[in-house]
Design a protein around this motif. Structure first.
Motif, PDB file in Angstrom:
ATOM      1  N   ALA A 145       9.509   2.128   1.285  1.00  0.00           N
ATOM      2  CA  ALA A 145       8.651   1.611   0.210  1.00  0.00           C
ATOM      3  C   ALA A 145       7.901   2.743  -0.471  1.00  0.00           C
ATOM      4  CB  ALA A 145       7.668   0.580   0.769  1.00  0.00           C
ATOM      5  N   ALA A 146       7.435   3.724   0.300  1.00  0.00           N
ATOM      6  CA  ALA A 146       6.744   4.875  -0.288  1.00  0.00           C
ATOM      7  C   ALA A 146       7.690   5.678  -1.176  1.00  0.00           C
ATOM      8  CB  ALA A 146       6.163   5.758   0.814  1.00  0.00           C
ATOM      9  N   ALA A 147       8.932   5.885  -0.711  1.00  0.00           N
ATOM     10  CA  ALA A 147       9.919   6.592  -1.528  1.00  0.00           C
ATOM     11  C   ALA A 147      10.267   5.790  -2.783  1.00  0.00           C
ATOM     12  CB  ALA A 147      11.183   6.854  -0.702  1.00  0.00           C
ATOM     13  N   LEU A 148      10.320   4.463  -2.642  1.00  0.00           N
ATOM     14  CA  LEU A 148      10.578   3.603  -3.791  1.00  0.00           C
ATOM     15  C   LEU A 148       9.465   3.732  -4.822  1.00  0.00           C
ATOM     16  CD1 LEU A 148      12.414   1.320  -4.943  1.00  0.00           C
ATOM     17  CD2 LEU A 148      10.949  -0.305  -3.741  1.00  0.00           C
TER      18      LEU A 148
ATOM     19  N   PHE B 139       7.623   6.348  -5.220  1.00  0.00           N
ATOM     20  CA  PHE B 139       7.733   7.685  -5.822  1.00  0.00           C
ATOM     21  C   PHE B 139       8.734   7.670  -6.974  1.00  0.00           C
ATOM     22  CE2 PHE B 139       9.134  12.020  -6.285  1.00  0.00           C
ATOM     23  CZ  PHE B 139       7.960  12.749  -6.152  1.00  0.00           C
ATOM     24  N   CYS B 140       9.871   7.026  -6.791  1.00  0.00           N
ATOM     25  CA  CYS B 140      10.865   6.931  -7.871  1.00  0.00           C
ATOM     26  C   CYS B 140      10.318   6.129  -9.050  1.00  0.00           C
ATOM     27  CB  CYS B 140      12.147   6.292  -7.350  1.00  0.00           C
ATOM     28  SG  CYS B 140      13.079   7.334  -6.203  1.00  0.00           S
ATOM     29  N   SER B 141       9.558   5.088  -8.758  1.00  0.00           N
ATOM     30  CA  SER B 141       8.962   4.288  -9.833  1.00  0.00           C
ATOM     31  C   SER B 141       7.977   5.117 -10.643  1.00  0.00           C
ATOM     32  CB  SER B 141       8.247   3.065  -9.245  1.00  0.00           C
ATOM     33  OG  SER B 141       9.133   2.255  -8.531  1.00  0.00           O
ATOM     34  N   GLY B 142       7.217   5.976  -9.959  1.00  0.00           N
ATOM     35  CA  GLY B 142       6.243   6.813 -10.636  1.00  0.00           C
ATOM     36  C   GLY B 142       6.872   7.849 -11.539  1.00  0.00           C
ATOM     37  N   GLN B 143       8.143   8.172 -11.328  1.00  0.00           N
ATOM     38  CA  GLN B 143       8.864   9.075 -12.218  1.00  0.00           C
ATOM     39  C   GLN B 143       9.527   8.310 -13.355  1.00  0.00           C
ATOM     40  OE1 GLN B 143       9.138  12.620 -12.149  1.00  0.00           O
ATOM     41  NE2 GLN B 143       7.385  12.271 -10.802  1.00  0.00           N
ATOM     42  N   ASN B 144      10.175   7.206 -13.028  1.00  0.00           N
ATOM     43  CA  ASN B 144      10.942   6.465 -14.030  1.00  0.00           C
ATOM     44  C   ASN B 144      10.057   5.790 -15.069  1.00  0.00           C
ATOM     45  OD1 ASN B 144      12.041   3.417 -14.625  1.00  0.00           O
ATOM     46  ND2 ASN B 144      13.664   4.949 -14.803  1.00  0.00           N
ATOM     47  N   GLY B 145       8.967   5.160 -14.627  1.00  0.00           N
ATOM     48  CA  GLY B 145       8.132   4.393 -15.548  1.00  0.00           C
ATOM     49  C   GLY B 145       7.583   5.203 -16.709  1.00  0.00           C
ATOM     50  N   PRO B 146       6.852   6.295 -16.450  1.00  0.00           N
ATOM     51  CA  PRO B 146       6.332   7.099 -17.568  1.00  0.00           C
ATOM     52  C   PRO B 146       7.426   7.679 -18.452  1.00  0.00           C
ATOM     53  CG  PRO B 146       5.200   7.640 -15.531  1.00  0.00           C
ATOM     54  CD  PRO B 146       6.341   6.764 -15.150  1.00  0.00           C
ATOM     55  N   ALA B 147       8.562   8.096 -17.858  1.00  0.00           N
ATOM     56  CA  ALA B 147       9.652   8.649 -18.660  1.00  0.00           C
ATOM     57  C   ALA B 147      10.232   7.596 -19.600  1.00  0.00           C
ATOM     58  CB  ALA B 147      10.748   9.209 -17.749  1.00  0.00           C
ATOM     59  N   ALA B 148      10.409   6.368 -19.096  1.00  0.00           N
ATOM     60  CA  ALA B 148      10.955   5.301 -19.927  1.00  0.00           C
ATOM     61  C   ALA B 148      10.011   4.961 -21.080  1.00  0.00           C
ATOM     62  CB  ALA B 148      11.225   4.055 -19.074  1.00  0.00           C
TER      63      ALA B 148
ATOM     64  N   LEU C 271       9.413  -2.219  10.739  1.00  0.00           N
ATOM     65  CA  LEU C 271       8.393  -2.179   9.700  1.00  0.00           C
ATOM     66  C   LEU C 271       8.014  -0.742   9.325  1.00  0.00           C
ATOM     67  CD1 LEU C 271       6.479  -3.707   7.843  1.00  0.00           C
ATOM     68  CD2 LEU C 271       4.828  -3.826   9.729  1.00  0.00           C
ATOM     69  N   PRO C 272       7.841   0.195  10.274  1.00  0.00           N
ATOM     70  CA  PRO C 272       7.527   1.574   9.867  1.00  0.00           C
ATOM     71  C   PRO C 272       8.604   2.199   8.987  1.00  0.00           C
ATOM     72  CG  PRO C 272       7.011   1.257  12.181  1.00  0.00           C
ATOM     73  CD  PRO C 272       7.737   0.027  11.737  1.00  0.00           C
ATOM     74  N   LEU C 273       9.871   1.949   9.298  1.00  0.00           N
ATOM     75  CA  LEU C 273      10.943   2.499   8.475  1.00  0.00           C
ATOM     76  C   LEU C 273      10.940   1.851   7.091  1.00  0.00           C
ATOM     77  CD1 LEU C 273      13.330   4.384   8.281  1.00  0.00           C
ATOM     78  CD2 LEU C 273      14.787   2.582   9.258  1.00  0.00           C
ATOM     79  N   MET C 274      10.693   0.551   7.035  1.00  0.00           N
ATOM     80  CA  MET C 274      10.617  -0.146   5.756  1.00  0.00           C
ATOM     81  C   MET C 274       9.446   0.392   4.925  1.00  0.00           C
ATOM     82  SD  MET C 274      10.793  -4.275   5.236  1.00  0.00           S
ATOM     83  CE  MET C 274      11.509  -4.984   3.745  1.00  0.00           C
ATOM     84  N   ALA C 275       8.337   0.729   5.584  1.00  0.00           N
ATOM     85  CA  ALA C 275       7.181   1.280   4.878  1.00  0.00           C
ATOM     86  C   ALA C 275       7.504   2.656   4.298  1.00  0.00           C
ATOM     87  CB  ALA C 275       5.986   1.367   5.828  1.00  0.00           C
ATOM     88  N   ALA C 276       8.252   3.469   5.060  1.00  0.00           N
ATOM     89  CA  ALA C 276       8.639   4.790   4.557  1.00  0.00           C
ATOM     90  C   ALA C 276       9.531   4.663   3.325  1.00  0.00           C
ATOM     91  CB  ALA C 276       9.353   5.572   5.659  1.00  0.00           C
TER      92      ALA C 276
ATOM     93  N   ALA D 159       0.831  -1.205   0.000  1.00  0.00           N
ATOM     94  CA  ALA D 159       0.000   0.000   0.000  1.00  0.00           C
ATOM     95  C   ALA D 159       0.865   1.255   0.000  1.00  0.00           C
ATOM     96  CB  ALA D 159      -0.929  -0.013   1.208  1.00  0.00           C
ATOM     97  N   CYS D 160       1.927   1.271   0.808  1.00  0.00           N
ATOM     98  CA  CYS D 160       2.826   2.434   0.849  1.00  0.00           C
ATOM     99  C   CYS D 160       3.508   2.636  -0.496  1.00  0.00           C
ATOM    100  CB  CYS D 160       3.863   2.253   1.950  1.00  0.00           C
ATOM    101  SG  CYS D 160       3.194   2.401   3.619  1.00  0.00           S
ATOM    102  N   TRP D 161       3.938   1.555  -1.118  1.00  0.00           N
ATOM    103  CA  TRP D 161       4.555   1.664  -2.443  1.00  0.00           C
ATOM    104  C   TRP D 161       3.558   2.223  -3.449  1.00  0.00           C
ATOM    105  CZ3 TRP D 161       3.455  -0.361  -7.235  1.00  0.00           C
ATOM    106  CH2 TRP D 161       4.448  -0.210  -8.211  1.00  0.00           C
ATOM    107  N   ALA D 162       2.327   1.736  -3.422  1.00  0.00           N
ATOM    108  CA  ALA D 162       1.312   2.193  -4.367  1.00  0.00           C
ATOM    109  C   ALA D 162       0.983   3.668  -4.165  1.00  0.00           C
ATOM    110  CB  ALA D 162       0.050   1.343  -4.234  1.00  0.00           C
ATOM    111  N   VAL D 163       0.904   4.101  -2.912  1.00  0.00           N
ATOM    112  CA  VAL D 163       0.620   5.513  -2.631  1.00  0.00           C
ATOM    113  C   VAL D 163       1.747   6.397  -3.150  1.00  0.00           C
ATOM    114  CG1 VAL D 163       0.388   7.222  -0.780  1.00  0.00           C
ATOM    115  CG2 VAL D 163      -0.888   5.077  -0.665  1.00  0.00           C
ATOM    116  N   GLY D 164       2.995   5.984  -2.930  1.00  0.00           N
ATOM    117  CA  GLY D 164       4.126   6.753  -3.433  1.00  0.00           C
ATOM    118  C   GLY D 164       4.132   6.834  -4.940  1.00  0.00           C
ATOM    119  N   ALA D 165       3.857   5.720  -5.613  1.00  0.00           N
ATOM    120  CA  ALA D 165       3.826   5.709  -7.076  1.00  0.00           C
ATOM    121  C   ALA D 165       2.684   6.552  -7.612  1.00  0.00           C
ATOM    122  CB  ALA D 165       3.703   4.267  -7.577  1.00  0.00           C
TER     123      ALA D 165
END
Length: 409
Positions: A322-325, A327-336, A315-320, A269-275
């Motif tokens: 994951a959210a940053a991860l 966010f990076c995916s949401g930038q890289n994917g559309p650009a690629a 787990l909270p730090l890992m979730a944070a 969920a954290c990864w999806a929110v960041g993306a």
């Protein structure tokens, strides 16, 4: 075919209206896809256990991958609009029949048959949808349009997965299939007006070449175009690196650390929110974010954060992370995707997009097998780290791609 034979994108406000209509239809369809996958897998588990789940999964994934090989050639031969209208129409008919049959007899053979047809139709249509945006928006707005498309793709599982699980858990397989059918109907209703301005490719000698001979056009492009090859390699490295950690790897790590299965849902969920947030930022700002930051910086962030994530002690730090991860995916994917679409020749755009989509789907089983063996011989943490090392190939290949001038087609 030359580039001038593709109709120039609509640069007016009406053009963006059509993009919004197209994405609304796609979003509805993607929610239905998530409902379908969860529904048939859950129903298969209830009807036949693990063996039934395996058969249904294979029935959906194998025809989808095989059909995707030909989907690019079909798109280039007949045009994306014609392909999408027909595949969506057939899906509506198949799902309508399946929902009626499921009212009286929900069986594993029915699920396998429907999953196979659905997988094949989705595979045929995927390259066509991937080639629509360059035909609908001007080049300067392509990155923004692809970010909007990414937002839709990230949002669909959040809605579709729990809805599909709830429908089958309450004993309504037929209703679940009917919901997917309705989603396809909405998608078709949006697709018709949104793509009306697109013209089919002209009938040429190249079009009359047998489709099986044109199915390898994507590989031919990679062999002759260094920029496309580097962009493809960058995406492939990131796809391979993501496959094991974000799928079977997460449950393995949670169990290994004693954090419980709820941790898997929290991290995804954290990864999806960041993306989702990152894709929204890309849709809002467009090309005001330099492409080097979006492509190379995003890929480097993915590699670094994937490495840091497994080292997080709580787990909270890992979730944070994951959210940053995400966010990076949401930038890289559309650009690629945008750079790949711009670098591919217009008359073989379908073949190019088919290969990109196929690599994302096809690399997952290989990554599961290889990294899974590493996890079995060592530990989930070591296997995750191996995947993260592979991710560093992404920014390296992306940086090289940007130094290569686009080929002239």
């Amino acid at each position: 075919m030359t580039q001038t034979q593709i109709r120039p994108p609509d640069r007016t406000a009406t053009g963006w209206t059509r993009v919004a209509l197209l994405l609304a239809g796609q979003g509805t369809s993607l929610v239905g896809d998530q409902v379908f996958f969860i529904a048939v897998v859950w129903a298969a588990a209830e009807l036949g256990g693990t063996a039934a789940v395996t058969w249904v999964t294979l029935a959906e994934s194998v025809p989808r991958a095989l059909a995707m090989i030909f989907g690019g050639a079909v798109c280039d031969a007949f045009g994306p609009r014609a392909v999408l209208l027909r595949t969506t129409g057939v899906r509506i008919g198949v799902l309508a029949v399946a929902s009626v049959v499921a009212l009286s007899a929900g069986t594993v053979p029915l699920l396998v048959a429907v999953a196979a047809v659905e997988g094949a139709l989705l595979g045929l249509g995927t390259p066509s949808f991937g080639s629509l945006m360059p035909r609908m928006v001007p080049p300067a707005a392509l990155g923004r349009a692809n970010s909007m498309r990414t937002m839709v793709g990230r949002f669909a599982p959040i809605v579709g997965s729990p809805f599909g699980a709830w429908l089958v858990a309450t004993g309504h397989l037929a209703v679940a299939l009917a919901v997917v059918c309705a989603g396809c109907a909405v998608s078709l209703g949006c697709l018709l007006p949104a793509t009306r301005a697109l013209t089919p490719p002209p009938s040429t000698t190249a079009v009359r070449v047998p489709l099986w001979r044109r199915s390898g056009d994507g590989l031919v492009l990679l062999r002759h175009d260094r920029r496309l090859r580097m962009l493809f390699l960058s995406s492939l490295c990131l796809d391979v690196a993501f496959a094991w950690p974000m799928n079977p790897g997460l449950p393995a790590v949670m169990l290994d650390r004693g954090w419980g299965v709820a941790g898997v849902g929290i991290l995804i969920a954290c990864w999806a929110v960041g993306a989702l947030a990152s894709a929204g930022l890309g849709a809002l700002l467009g090309d005001r974010i330099p492409v080097r930051i979006r492509l190379v910086g995003g890929a480097a962030g993915i590699a670094v954060l994937l490495s840091v994530m497994i080292l997080a002690p709580t787990l909270p730090l890992m979730a944070a992370v994951a959210a940053a991860l995400g966010f990076c995916s949401g930038q890289n994917g559309p650009a690629a995707v945008t750079l790949y679409q711009q670098a591919a020749p217009p008359d073989r755009l379908g073949a190019a997009m088919a290969l990109v989509a196929l690599s994302g789907i096809g690399c997952a089983p290989l990554a599961y097998a290889v990294v899974g063996v590493v996890a079995g011989l060592t530990s989930p943490t070591v296997a995750w780290t191996v995947s993260a090392v592979v991710a560093f190939g992404g920014p390296v290949a992306a940086a090289r791609a940007l130094r290569i001038p686009p080929a002239s087609y």
